[in-house]
Scaffold this motif. Structure first.
Motif, PDB file in Angstrom:
ATOM      1  N   THR A 112       0.844  -1.194   0.000  1.00  0.00           N
ATOM      2  CA  THR A 112       0.000   0.000   0.000  1.00  0.00           C
ATOM      3  C   THR A 112       0.879   1.244   0.000  1.00  0.00           C
ATOM      4  N   ARG A 113       0.489   2.245  -0.779  1.00  0.00           N
ATOM      5  CA  ARG A 113       1.311   3.452  -0.866  1.00  0.00           C
ATOM      6  C   ARG A 113       1.274   4.302   0.407  1.00  0.00           C
ATOM      7  N   GLU A 114       0.265   4.144   1.227  1.00  0.00           N
ATOM      8  CA  GLU A 114       0.084   4.974   2.423  1.00  0.00           C
ATOM      9  C   GLU A 114       0.063   6.457   2.022  1.00  0.00           C
ATOM     10  N   LEU A 115       0.959   7.281   2.581  1.00  0.00           N
ATOM     11  CA  LEU A 115       0.929   8.717   2.270  1.00  0.00           C
ATOM     12  C   LEU A 115       1.716   9.055   1.006  1.00  0.00           C
ATOM     13  N   TYR A 116       2.580   8.152   0.551  1.00  0.00           N
ATOM     14  CA  TYR A 116       3.351   8.439  -0.660  1.00  0.00           C
ATOM     15  C   TYR A 116       2.408   8.745  -1.823  1.00  0.00           C
ATOM     16  N   SER A 117       2.670   9.838  -2.534  1.00  0.00           N
ATOM     17  CA  SER A 117       1.888  10.365  -3.659  1.00  0.00           C
ATOM     18  C   SER A 117       0.498  10.821  -3.253  1.00  0.00           C
ATOM     19  N   GLY A 118       0.280  10.922  -1.925  1.00  0.00           N
ATOM     20  CA  GLY A 118      -0.912  11.575  -1.409  1.00  0.00           C
ATOM     21  C   GLY A 118      -0.670  13.071  -1.302  1.00  0.00           C
ATOM     22  N   ALA A 119      -1.206  13.682  -0.244  1.00  0.00           N
ATOM     23  CA  ALA A 119      -1.064  15.137  -0.117  1.00  0.00           C
ATOM     24  C   ALA A 119      -1.007  15.531   1.349  1.00  0.00           C
ATOM     25  N   VAL A 120      -0.253  16.596   1.632  1.00  0.00           N
ATOM     26  CA  VAL A 120      -0.372  17.296   2.907  1.00  0.00           C
ATOM     27  C   VAL A 120      -1.171  18.564   2.640  1.00  0.00           C
ATOM     28  N   ILE A 121      -1.999  18.933   3.601  1.00  0.00           N
ATOM     29  CA  ILE A 121      -3.023  19.955   3.393  1.00  0.00           C
ATOM     30  C   ILE A 121      -2.866  21.074   4.415  1.00  0.00           C
ATOM     31  N   MET A 122      -3.081  22.306   3.963  1.00  0.00           N
ATOM     32  CA  MET A 122      -3.182  23.447   4.872  1.00  0.00           C
ATOM     33  C   MET A 122      -4.379  24.289   4.443  1.00  0.00           C
ATOM     34  N   ILE A 123      -5.272  24.569   5.400  1.00  0.00           N
ATOM     35  CA  ILE A 123      -6.451  25.393   5.153  1.00  0.00           C
ATOM     36  C   ILE A 123      -6.376  26.579   6.113  1.00  0.00           C
ATOM     37  N   GLU A 124      -6.254  27.777   5.558  1.00  0.00           N
ATOM     38  CA  GLU A 124      -6.087  28.971   6.394  1.00  0.00           C
ATOM     39  C   GLU A 124      -7.396  29.700   6.642  1.00  0.00           C
ATOM     40  N   ASP A 125      -8.320  29.644   5.687  1.00  0.00           N
ATOM     41  CA  ASP A 125      -9.629  30.268   5.837  1.00  0.00           C
ATOM     42  C   ASP A 125     -10.557  29.641   4.799  1.00  0.00           C
ATOM     43  N   PRO A 126     -11.841  29.974   4.801  1.00  0.00           N
ATOM     44  CA  PRO A 126     -12.774  29.322   3.871  1.00  0.00           C
ATOM     45  C   PRO A 126     -12.449  29.506   2.395  1.00  0.00           C
ATOM     46  N   GLU A 127     -11.563  30.444   2.068  1.00  0.00           N
ATOM     47  CA  GLU A 127     -11.223  30.692   0.673  1.00  0.00           C
ATOM     48  C   GLU A 127      -9.765  30.353   0.355  1.00  0.00           C
ATOM     49  N   CYS A 128      -9.090  29.658   1.278  1.00  0.00           N
ATOM     50  CA  CYS A 128      -7.650  29.392   1.081  1.00  0.00           C
ATOM     51  C   CYS A 128      -7.340  27.950   1.460  1.00  0.00           C
ATOM     52  N   PHE A 129      -7.087  27.129   0.447  1.00  0.00           N
ATOM     53  CA  PHE A 129      -6.843  25.695   0.619  1.00  0.00           C
ATOM     54  C   PHE A 129      -5.629  25.342  -0.230  1.00  0.00           C
ATOM     55  N   GLU A 130      -4.666  24.647   0.373  1.00  0.00           N
ATOM     56  CA  GLU A 130      -3.489  24.222  -0.389  1.00  0.00           C
ATOM     57  C   GLU A 130      -3.187  22.759  -0.088  1.00  0.00           C
ATOM     58  N   ALA A 131      -2.951  21.998  -1.152  1.00  0.00           N
ATOM     59  CA  ALA A 131      -2.569  20.591  -1.022  1.00  0.00           C
ATOM     60  C   ALA A 131      -1.274  20.379  -1.784  1.00  0.00           C
ATOM     61  N   THR A 132      -0.290  19.861  -1.093  1.00  0.00           N
ATOM     62  CA  THR A 132       1.039  19.650  -1.657  1.00  0.00           C
ATOM     63  C   THR A 132       1.268  18.157  -1.881  1.00  0.00           C
ATOM     64  N   LEU A 133       1.821  17.813  -3.024  1.00  0.00           N
ATOM     65  CA  LEU A 133       2.063  16.420  -3.384  1.00  0.00           C
ATOM     66  C   LEU A 133       3.183  15.826  -2.530  1.00  0.00           C
ATOM     67  N   VAL A 134       2.940  14.641  -1.973  1.00  0.00           N
ATOM     68  CA  VAL A 134       3.914  14.002  -1.084  1.00  0.00           C
ATOM     69  C   VAL A 134       4.836  13.096  -1.895  1.00  0.00           C
ATOM     70  N   LEU A 135       5.903  13.699  -2.381  1.00  0.00           N
ATOM     71  CA  LEU A 135       7.007  12.991  -3.027  1.00  0.00           C
ATOM     72  C   LEU A 135       8.298  13.445  -2.359  1.00  0.00           C
ATOM     73  N   ARG A 136       9.429  12.826  -2.731  1.00  0.00           N
ATOM     74  CA  ARG A 136      10.741  13.172  -2.155  1.00  0.00           C
ATOM     75  C   ARG A 136      10.648  13.195  -0.633  1.00  0.00           C
ATOM     76  N   SER A 137      10.092  12.128  -0.075  1.00  0.00           N
ATOM     77  CA  SER A 137       9.779  12.097   1.354  1.00  0.00           C
ATOM     78  C   SER A 137      10.284  10.814   1.999  1.00  0.00           C
ATOM     79  N   VAL A 138      10.480  10.884   3.314  1.00  0.00           N
ATOM     80  CA  VAL A 138      10.785   9.706   4.119  1.00  0.00           C
ATOM     81  C   VAL A 138       9.599   9.481   5.045  1.00  0.00           C
TER      82      VAL A 138
END
Length: 382
Positions: free
Chosen positions: A311-337
């Motif tokens: 199972t890939r688990e978090l690899y090629s998933g995303a880490v997420i940051m939501i600052e307010d109702p109009e600001c959402f960012e998802a970053t691709l989880v590569l180059r990770s341990v």
């Protein structure tokens, strides 16, 4: 403060409905929301079968203490005034005293481990592509690490040598990851949604002349160009499902972007979110990234379940940051341990299309693993 656990069934509902509820409730406090979405979340929302893993499909949290580091100051905020004051006094009275010699205790990682297994995986993918099952898929390979990883030290050492789109380190319920993400899955800011596909890779190691030669090779390699163009085309089609008609544009096309020890072809596609769509709608169409799954995305996700034994688990998933109702960012989880209670590992994949060469795709995974493997620091032993 005590903690409590509440369990709820999602029968008749969905994880995304609970996520929206969580976000709406917790943004009222004025804090940020952080989270992670495992690769299998993509299969779940598409009602596909998948191999269950140990890591959560989706995890969201609101930190009780928020530290913001700037060049000349640290800002501390939180819901518990006493804890904020205690942490402020500790930082003020205890200057950092990090043993930099510990950064030399890096792991011995063979990035070329089990090459035959990966080559066989690529060959199987090529057979399925030639049968017309799909156009592109990104099979990956994981390399296990023997000893426990010091995540903060890895973050410090790796960040010095990488110039990622985003850097992250997380430890939530015992699931740990540190990474230097090369690209965004998506960002939404005031209704503008952006995705940045990276497809096409060459090493960035060697002399200045060698790096420039590889750059020209990348820009002129037919396989890399085709792979990138079809990825951008797919990104446009995904945004057109989300955005106001005729608002989707390519803001940057096939520029070379250096990410640590590798260089990629990168583009930026943007559009204005339709009034009947929200940022979670955007995430569930754009996740996982085309460049970490394949084309068509639905079929490629199914292929990855067949091609990969773990199972890939978090690899090629995303880490997420939501600052307010109009600001959402998802970053691709590569180059990770990655690290949990049972194992620690790094992982990389390569985009396979009909023009692919299995040996070249293996080499590409080694080039990508070189962005993280030399910087994995082991926990110090007594």
């Amino acid at each position: 403060m005590g903690s409590k656990q509440i369990s709820r069934s999602i029968a008749g509902s969905s994880i995304s409905a609970l996520a929206r509820e969580f976000v709406d409730e917790n943004l009222k406090t004025g804090g940020k929301i952080f989270g992670q979405a495992g690769f299998n979340y993509a299969a779940h929302i598409r009602r596909q079968e998948f191999k269950p893993g140990q890591w959560p499909l989706l995890s969201l949290l609101v930190p009780s203490i928020d530290l913001t580091f700037r060049r000349d100051e640290i800002t501390i905020a939180g819901f518990d005034d006493d804890r904020v004051r205690e942490l402020h006094d500790f930082i003020h009275n205890h200057p950092a005293n990090f043993d930099r010699a510990h950064l030399k205790t890096t792991a011995r990682i063979d990035t070329q481990e089990n090459p035959e297994e990966y080559i066989s995986r690529v060959e199987k993918a090529l057979l399925e592509i030639n049968r017309g099952n799909y156009v592109k898929v990104i099979p990956s390979r994981a390399v296990n690490i023997q000893d426990k990883v010091d995540m903060p030290a890895t973050l410090l050492l790796g960040r010095r040598a990488n110039n990622p789109a985003r850097t992250f380190s997380l430890n939530h319920a015992g699931f740990q990851a540190t990474g230097f993400s090369p690209e965004l899955v998506m960002s939404v800011q005031e209704r503008k949604v952006i995705t940045e596909p990276l497809a096409g890779t060459r090493s960035c190691n060697g002399s200045e002349a060698e790096v420039e030669r590889l750059r020209r090779e990348l820009l002129n390699d037919p396989k890399e160009i085709v792979e990138h163009v079809i990825s951008v085309k797919e990104a446009i089609e995904e945004l057109e499902r989300l955005c106001v008609p005729h608002s989707v544009t390519i803001d940057d096309f096939m520029s070379v972007r250096i990410r640590g020890s590798v260089q990629h072809l990168g583009s930026r596609v943007a559009g204005i979110l339709s009034p009947d769509k929200d940022m979670w709608d955007a995430f569930e169409i754009l996740f996982p990234s085309i460049t970490a799954s394949g084309i068509p995305k639905h079929t490629a996700i199914q292929a990855i379940q067949r091609l990969e034994h773990q199972t890939r688990e978090l690899y090629s998933g995303a880490v997420i940051m939501i600052e307010d109702p109009e600001c959402f960012e998802a970053t691709l989880v590569l180059r990770s341990v990655f690290q949990d209670a049972t194992r620690q590992w790094i992982q990389a994949g390569a985009g396979v299309i009909s023009q692919s060469n299995p040996q070249r795709e293996l080499r590409e995974t080694c080039e990508k693993l070189a962005s993280i493997a030399p910087f994995v620091v082991m926990e110090s032993r007594p």
